[in-house]
Design a protein around this motif. Structure first.
Motif, PDB file in Angstrom:
ATOM      1  N   TRP A 428     -58.259  12.428  13.916  1.00  0.00           N
ATOM      2  CA  TRP A 428     -59.433  11.870  13.247  1.00  0.00           C
ATOM      3  C   TRP A 428     -60.728  12.301  13.926  1.00  0.00           C
ATOM      4  N   ARG A 429     -61.707  12.683  13.106  1.00  0.00           N
ATOM      5  CA  ARG A 429     -63.035  13.037  13.599  1.00  0.00           C
ATOM      6  C   ARG A 429     -64.079  12.294  12.780  1.00  0.00           C
ATOM      7  N   ILE A 435     -72.094   7.856  13.732  1.00  0.00           N
ATOM      8  CA  ILE A 435     -72.122   7.513  15.158  1.00  0.00           C
ATOM      9  C   ILE A 435     -73.567   7.437  15.654  1.00  0.00           C
ATOM     10  N   LEU A 436     -74.376   8.411  15.253  1.00  0.00           N
ATOM     11  CA  LEU A 436     -75.770   8.461  15.692  1.00  0.00           C
ATOM     12  C   LEU A 436     -76.565   7.259  15.176  1.00  0.00           C
ATOM     13  N   SER A 437     -76.309   6.878  13.932  1.00  0.00           N
ATOM     14  CA  SER A 437     -77.009   5.709  13.367  1.00  0.00           C
ATOM     15  C   SER A 437     -76.676   4.451  14.144  1.00  0.00           C
ATOM     16  N   ILE A 438     -75.386   4.279  14.469  1.00  0.00           N
ATOM     17  CA  ILE A 438     -74.963   3.097  15.234  1.00  0.00           C
ATOM     18  C   ILE A 438     -75.540   3.147  16.644  1.00  0.00           C
ATOM     19  N   LEU A 455     -70.616   5.259  23.580  1.00  0.00           N
ATOM     20  CA  LEU A 455     -70.531   6.722  23.684  1.00  0.00           C
ATOM     21  C   LEU A 455     -69.308   7.154  24.471  1.00  0.00           C
ATOM     22  N   SER A 456     -69.000   6.420  25.518  1.00  0.00           N
ATOM     23  CA  SER A 456     -67.852   6.765  26.348  1.00  0.00           C
ATOM     24  C   SER A 456     -66.550   6.704  25.547  1.00  0.00           C
ATOM     25  N   SER A 457     -66.470   5.731  24.625  1.00  0.00           N
ATOM     26  CA  SER A 457     -65.255   5.581  23.820  1.00  0.00           C
ATOM     27  C   SER A 457     -65.062   6.755  22.864  1.00  0.00           C
ATOM     28  N   PHE A 458     -66.154   7.463  22.548  1.00  0.00           N
ATOM     29  CA  PHE A 458     -66.061   8.600  21.625  1.00  0.00           C
ATOM     30  C   PHE A 458     -65.973   9.950  22.333  1.00  0.00           C
ATOM     31  N   PRO A 463     -67.585  15.621  20.793  1.00  0.00           N
ATOM     32  CA  PRO A 463     -68.444  16.034  21.910  1.00  0.00           C
ATOM     33  C   PRO A 463     -69.876  15.551  21.701  1.00  0.00           C
ATOM     34  N   LEU A 464     -70.534  15.173  22.789  1.00  0.00           N
ATOM     35  CA  LEU A 464     -71.920  14.714  22.697  1.00  0.00           C
ATOM     36  C   LEU A 464     -72.834  15.869  22.317  1.00  0.00           C
ATOM     37  N   ASP A 465     -73.709  15.636  21.356  1.00  0.00           N
ATOM     38  CA  ASP A 465     -74.694  16.657  21.002  1.00  0.00           C
ATOM     39  C   ASP A 465     -76.071  16.236  21.518  1.00  0.00           C
TER      40      ASP A 465
END
Length: 512
Positions: A428-429, A435-438, A455-458, A463-465
């Motif tokens: 799942w992606r 994610i950014l809105s939350i 963020l750590s959970s994701f 990957p963080l952008d």
């Protein structure tokens, strides 16, 4: 929807063409059970296929099952192993198909024909990549390199979209006298289709005929698509008429479906209806054909025809599988028939033998798009209360719907639910925008620890952008934390600072 249908039809044509190249004449497209196979059952004890088929997890090796079969003193039949390979390939379980093929060739317990070698080469290309396929080909003796082997390697080049390698290999096959079947030319046409050079397809069809090679139904179908994709409907219909005039070509529903689709795209609905009727005449008991017809009539907004065809499919096909319900639910949702969709979902729940969350997800998406996200959540909660564990995507659909309604607290809750079941669905992606809105909402309303935890959970999923880093930097600054470590992490992730980064960093000085 239209482009997806055409892709499906062409993909089906391509797979059938490939299978013919590899001496595989037909394959099953039915669903398979997900229950564990029991070697103690009377049927599986007598049938090797029934032992291997239920091993749906592609990471599971089938070699122990094959070895156990021999240890039990059971006879190994070439035709049964070929059938197993064919079935696994049809279900895209390529790694397991390759294991069976390699077991056949290594054990020496049954014959291994040139056609089997061609299948093995194709599977090596799919599982291990083109370099391994080329190495396998190069290590074969000249005597083993028959037309089918060359054709299998060509298919690997075409599948990967290597134009130069494909055309060089094509020339080599011509020089060796292997350009004598429609399958050879079909692969060239597939190459041009896959690489966006569809204008070259008709020339290949002409070359076939000039060289005395009779086109088959797939040759014509690929050419029809090339004209339709360029909106040259006059030429498309001309090729279709030529195809219909050839006595030894069987006109299947897929060809008429393709033509109907292009007329729908051109808003020529009367012409589309003519070919939809021809398509229906050819469907017979093919559920996939009914699914395509239902989707087309949904595009035309014709619910009555959709319901009529659904009734026909239920009466003519032995049973409906998840794919059929997904198609019908999606079509009802498209027409805004949500109440009827919910009834159909309940029918599926009461009759399905394999619970697939893609089915209810279709309805969740429909309710979400209509702004009825609370209704969508109620449906999902009802299913969960029955003991079913949803996929992360089910919760992510709700999260996205709540983001659209600006109910960020609910979106946050749903995304946490998605994360709770991620371990069982690691493919799942989530959407980065959700994610950014939350994240932005958490940054504005929560504390820095909450932003970090989310963020750590994701981290292992997405990957963080740059935008995510920016939100985190803002949260750090707001919470009075040092950001130097974050900037180092950005560099490590090969994300350079831009003007926006500098603007955010400058706010530190304003705060101080």
């Amino acid at each position: 929807m239209a482009s997806r249908i055409i892709f499906t039809i062409l993909k089906r044509s391509r797979d059938l063409t490939t299978n013919a190249i590899l001496t595989v004449r037909s394959y099953s497209t039915g669903s398979h059970a997900t229950s564990s196979s029991s070697s103690s059952s009377s049927s599986s004890s007598r049938n090797l296929f029934l032992r291997i088929s239920p091993l749906g997890d592609p990471s599971l090796s089938v070699v122990p099952v094959l070895d156990q079969w021999v240890l039990e003193g059971k006879k190994v039949k070439t035709l049964e192993l070929q059938r197993i390979v064919r079935d696994l390939r049809a279900r895209r379980r390529y790694r397991q198909a390759l294991e069976v093929s390699e077991w056949m060739s290594c054990k020496g317990l049954c014959s291994f024909s040139p056609g089997d070698r061609a299948v093995q080469l194709d599977l090596i290309g799919r599982v291990h990549g083109l370099d391994s396929a080329e190495s396998y080909f190069n290590n074969l003796s000249d005597q083993d390199k028959i037309d089918k082997i060359y054709g299998a390697l060509l298919n690997c080049y075409v599948r990967e979209g290597y134009v130069d390698k494909s055309l060089s290999h094509v020339q080599k096959m011509k020089d060796m006298g292997f350009a004598f079947s429609p399958l050879f030319y079909n692969d060239i046409m597939c190459l041009y289709t896959n690489t966006g050079q569809i204008e070259k397809v008709p020339d290949v069809l002409s070359e076939m005929k000039e060289n005395g090679v009779s086109p088959d139904q797939f040759s014509y179908r690929i050419c029809i698509n090339s004209y339709g994709a360029r909106s040259d409907l006059k030429s498309m219909e001309k090729v279709l008429e030529e195809m219909e005039s050839i006595p030894n070509i069987s006109m299947g529903w897929a060809t008429y479906a393709m033509v109907a689709n292009y007329y729908i795209k051109a808003s020529m609905h009367e012409k589309a209806l003519v070919y939809l009727k021809k398509c229906e005449e050819k469907v017979n008991k093919d559920a996939l054909g009914y699914n395509n017809l239902i989707s087309f009539y949904a595009s035309l907004g014709n619910k009555d025809e959709m319901m009529r065809l659904w009734g026909l499919e239920k009466s003519k096909c032995k049973r409906q599988i998840n794919r059929d319900y997904i198609t019908m639910l999606g079509s009802l949702v498209k027409l805004g028939e949500l109440e009827e969709s919910e009834k159909l979902l309940e029918e599926w729940e009461s009759s399905c033998y394999c619970f697939d969350f893609r089915v209810p997800n279709t309805l969740l998406i429909g309710y979400s798009q209509k702004g009825l996200i609370e209704k969508a959540e109620a449906i999902l909660r009802r299913i969960v209360n029955k003991g079913k564990t949803p996929t992360p995507n089910s919760w992510a659909i709700l999260a996205s719907g709540y983001v659209d309604k600006q109910d960020m607290e609910k979106a946050f809750e749903c995304m946490k639910e998605a994360l709770a079941v991620w371990a069982e669905n690691k493919g799942w992606r989530p959407k980065a925008t959700v994610i950014l809105s939350i994240l932005n909402w958490l940054s504005d309303n929560g504390d820095v620890e909450e932003v970090e935890a989310f963020l750590s959970s994701f981290k292992t999923i997405v990957p963080l952008d740059r935008e995510m880093y920016h939100v985190l930097i803002k949260a750090y600054i707001k919470g009075g934390k040092e950001v130097d470590g974050l900037l180092e992490s950005m560099k490590a992730d090969k994300i350079d600072e831009n003007e926006e980064t500098k603007t955010i960093l400058s706010s530190r000085q304003e705060k101080s």
